[in-house]
Write a protein that holds these residues in place. Sequence first.
Motif, PDB file in Angstrom:
ATOM      1  N   UNK A 104      33.882 -21.681 -37.380  1.00 38.51           N
ATOM      2  CA  UNK A 104      33.844 -22.321 -37.996  1.00 38.51           C
ATOM      3  C   UNK A 104      34.115 -23.602 -38.213  1.00 38.51           C
ATOM      4  N   UNK A 105      33.511 -25.232 -38.708  1.00 37.31           N
ATOM      5  CA  UNK A 105      34.202 -26.213 -38.718  1.00 37.31           C
ATOM      6  C   UNK A 105      35.342 -26.617 -38.742  1.00 37.31           C
ATOM      7  N   UNK A 106      35.494 -27.157 -37.701  1.00 37.04           N
ATOM      8  CA  UNK A 106      36.648 -27.808 -37.587  1.00 37.04           C
ATOM      9  C   UNK A 106      37.763 -27.416 -36.701  1.00 37.04           C
ATOM     10  N   UNK A 122      35.067 -21.321 -44.551  1.00 36.80           N
ATOM     11  CA  UNK A 122      35.091 -20.763 -45.419  1.00 36.80           C
ATOM     12  C   UNK A 122      34.949 -19.715 -44.878  1.00 36.80           C
ATOM     13  N   UNK A 123      36.151 -18.485 -44.362  1.00 41.84           N
ATOM     14  CA  UNK A 123      35.585 -17.278 -44.490  1.00 41.84           C
ATOM     15  C   UNK A 123      36.211 -16.329 -45.049  1.00 41.84           C
ATOM     16  N   UNK A 168      40.512 -17.452 -46.701  1.00 47.23           N
ATOM     17  CA  UNK A 168      40.449 -18.580 -46.316  1.00 47.23           C
ATOM     18  C   UNK A 168      39.169 -20.203 -46.162  1.00 47.23           C
ATOM     19  N   UNK A 169      40.155 -21.310 -46.894  1.00 44.45           N
ATOM     20  CA  UNK A 169      39.404 -21.776 -47.947  1.00 44.45           C
ATOM     21  C   UNK A 169      40.127 -23.347 -46.374  1.00 44.45           C
ATOM     22  N   UNK A 170      38.954 -23.853 -45.140  1.00 49.36           N
ATOM     23  CA  UNK A 170      39.827 -25.211 -44.040  1.00 49.36           C
ATOM     24  C   UNK A 170      39.497 -26.067 -45.074  1.00 49.36           C
ATOM     25  N   UNK A 222      38.016 -28.722 -29.892  1.00 49.74           N
ATOM     26  CA  UNK A 222      37.252 -30.565 -30.195  1.00 49.74           C
ATOM     27  C   UNK A 222      37.285 -30.857 -29.398  1.00 49.74           C
ATOM     28  N   UNK A 223      37.464 -31.350 -28.163  1.00 47.16           N
ATOM     29  CA  UNK A 223      37.347 -31.876 -27.161  1.00 47.16           C
ATOM     30  C   UNK A 223      35.757 -32.380 -26.845  1.00 47.16           C
TER      31      UNK A 223
END
Length: 598
Positions: free
Chosen positions: A369-371, A399-400, A464-466, A597-598
């Motif tokens: 997922x993004x993030x 979200x997943x 899950x909602x990030x 993220x790097x």
Amino acid sequence: MGENDLSIKLNTIVEISQLVTSSKSFYSIKDKVVDKMLNVISPKKACVNIFDRYEYKYAYLVCKDTLDYIPKLFEKDQTPQGPKIHIDIYPPYIKEAIEAKKPIYIKRLSDDPRASGELEIANKEGYIGRAVFPLISSNSVVGFMTCFLEEGEELSSTDVDFIDSVALLLGLSMEITRYNGDIDRIVKKLREAIASIAKATDELYKNKGIDSFFTMISEQVCKLTNSEASLIVVEDHDIRVNTMAKFGKIEDFSHIVEFVFKEENKQRDVKLFSKKDLPKHIVDMGITSLIFEPLKKENDVIGHLIAINSKKYYNDDLKILAIYASQIVLSLIMYINSRRIFDNKLMERDLEIVGKQQDLIMSDKHMRLDGCVAIDYYYSPSRQIGGDFCKLVRMDDSRAIVFIADVMGHGILSNYFVAMMKGVLKTLLSEELTPSNLLNRMNRILYNDLDALNLFITARIMYLDFDKNIAISSNAGHLFPLSFFRDEAGNLKYSAMQTDEGIPLGVMEDAEYEQHTYDISDVEMIALYTDGIIEAGNIDELEYGTEGLAEFLITNSDKTGEEICDMISDEMHRFTGTQYMEDDVMLVIVKREMKECD
């Protein structure tokens, strides 16, 4: 009585009602309820006594903080529940209130002959009057509450009604507590039953023979139903099995078997017998209780599973027997058939095909997922075909949904329900249901098929909602997830995301599942898993446990979720000291991966 006084009592009843309905444990609220009650009536002393189930020989003093002298009288009778007091020690009017299911108020003990034996204790405790209020649950008395009145204190009729209402709410709280306790007990028994069946089945396939298999099952039935003895009788000419296995203290089983066969032929659907239900010649053998379950192959009864002499049998003990009976027949048939088929090497080919089919059912093992969030899982069946199931669903970039389940047992039957569950899940996800409603619907859809085979499924679904940093979870008897976060010193810690256990799918048709929302803002990792990991045992008969899993995850927290999943197999083999796992192994890792993220 003033209008303000009545208003205060009504508000107190509302507060107590909120306490009772929001708590799942009578023991956590009993003192608060009594304190709230005493704040609005003149007596300042009260106590609560409860019975163990509906056994009225003894009562347990569970709420006594406002008393001084009376608790000291029973210090030697202390138990984990509280002092255990024989009912004959109480004044006769208390037993009258219990039998009549109505309050009894004695304004002055010295004027009532029923209280003559109580006067010395009353003088030392400092009360001159007493009122007793039965606690009623499902129309049965489960305990009683007593108010002690000192000189100058009295109860109005409104006070009596008020206290009686409080007593009814305490009775309701006990009913809620026992209901939740029953569910916990059933879930624990079901899990233990499945673990023991799997172990016994493994022994069967290791060529230790049918007799050894039956003896292991008999021993486990005794353990789970708290029975002194158990017996398995099988007579099936089709599969050429005619055997009997027993475990326990009873020597002569012939009369017991004869009694059970006669009861089965009556077709009354009565399978639980207490002492009063048993014929004299059976009781004379020292048998005071008995339960049984027929072993059925299609519509034919080929034997019986019998348990004898538990202090008290419950309906869930019959459910345990039904599960064992179903698995005995299935294991027996599959064992006989496999012995025949494996001689021709056909079963290996069939199992390989079904195993590949199961791999296709669970092919999506990695999700991003993004993030910087990754979701990965590892799955390894203990045999070619397993009963664990996982489905990852990507809703959008942040979200997943994670769905994890464990079907009772192994083999083709479990694979059948895994495939069925996948289809049901796919349909229900398209309806955009909440987690709890999804489990409610899934249970109703699968119930008839599961119940017909005496099977069940533990399951958990987590949304899950990030973006919002929340997780919404609903549970059907599955294990609690672990969440990992940093403490103030920067050390990675963990805690169980505890909710209601919930009843497994297939146990109760009208089961209602709850859902809980968690703040996951500070959570770095969530682990979901099946019991094959935490119940894995080593040579010292120690289980890996949630502590072992948590320690492994913390130690390897610098790795990605996918890397952790790749490592769990070696970790299990290291701990158990063997390459063979007795149960399916499944691990799901939800992880914020900073290096992504790097």
